[in-house]
Motif scaffolding. Structure first.
Motif, PDB file in Angstrom:
ATOM      1  N   THR A 256       0.855  -1.182   0.000  1.00  0.00           N
ATOM      2  CA  THR A 256       0.000   0.000   0.000  1.00  0.00           C
ATOM      3  C   THR A 256       0.893   1.235   0.000  1.00  0.00           C
ATOM      4  N   ALA A 257       0.551   2.194  -0.826  1.00  0.00           N
ATOM      5  CA  ALA A 257       1.314   3.445  -0.896  1.00  0.00           C
ATOM      6  C   ALA A 257       0.352   4.614  -0.750  1.00  0.00           C
ATOM      7  N   VAL A 258       0.849   5.688  -0.124  1.00  0.00           N
ATOM      8  CA  VAL A 258       0.054   6.892   0.094  1.00  0.00           C
ATOM      9  C   VAL A 258       0.744   8.058  -0.600  1.00  0.00           C
ATOM     10  N   ILE A 259      -0.043   8.848  -1.332  1.00  0.00           N
ATOM     11  CA  ILE A 259       0.455  10.081  -1.938  1.00  0.00           C
ATOM     12  C   ILE A 259      -0.327  11.243  -1.350  1.00  0.00           C
ATOM     13  N   SER A 260       0.277  12.418  -1.369  1.00  0.00           N
ATOM     14  CA  SER A 260      -0.390  13.585  -0.798  1.00  0.00           C
ATOM     15  C   SER A 260       0.217  14.849  -1.383  1.00  0.00           C
ATOM     16  N   THR A 261      -0.625  15.838  -1.608  1.00  0.00           N
ATOM     17  CA  THR A 261      -0.160  17.149  -2.049  1.00  0.00           C
ATOM     18  C   THR A 261      -1.118  18.207  -1.544  1.00  0.00           C
ATOM     19  N   THR A 262      -0.621  19.416  -1.447  1.00  0.00           N
ATOM     20  CA  THR A 262      -1.449  20.549  -1.046  1.00  0.00           C
ATOM     21  C   THR A 262      -1.465  21.559  -2.180  1.00  0.00           C
TER      22      THR A 262
END
Length: 142
Positions: free
Chosen positions: A101-107
């Motif tokens: 499982t991988a998590v990506i995130s950006t604002t």
């Protein structure tokens, strides 16, 4: 009559709480290219939702890896009324095995001068070889 008004008031208060929670965070988006399936996003959230002018919006995605891969960057493409107007590359790292499982995130910032209309944001993870692994799109109107 008084008990009816109290019940209506309680229901209105309960619904207001649901609205506030929905404004804070929501599951959003959809796959925008099924052929890019090395990283399959299962769930994405945006906070706050819906976005508004002069706010930062955090978009996060959690997904499954379908092939051994090393992330290099998260490419973020913004469109207004269907036309490209912004692109940013967010460095990523991590090597993953099939089934991980991988998590990506950006604002993203929605400037106060943003014109009203339809917006879309595409999130594409690139591997170290420069290949896109997925395509996730979030749409909203201001």
């Amino acid at each position: 009559m008084k008990s009816f008004l109290v019940i209506v008031g309680v229901l209105a208060f309960a619904n207001a709480g649901t609205f506030v929670e929905n404004k804070l965070r929501a599951e959003v988006g959809q796959n925008c290219d099924p052929s890019l399936n090395i990283y399959h996003i299962n769930k994405a959230t945006a906070n706050p939702w819906p976005p508004a002018k002069n706010e930062d919006i955090k978009i996060s995605g959690t997904g499954t890896i379908n092939q051994d891969v090393t992330f290099a960057s998260l490419e973020v493409f913004a469109k207004y009324q269907g036309f490209d107007f912004d692109h940013k590359s967010v460095p990523q790292s991590g090597s993953y095995k099939v089934g991980d499982t991988a998590v990506i995130s950006t604002t993203l910032n929605v400037p106060s001068i943003s014109p009203p209309g339809h917006y879309s944001v595409q999130l594409k993870v690139k591997d170290t070889a420069g290949n896109y692994l997925n395509c996730w799109e979030v749409q909203f109107d201001l």
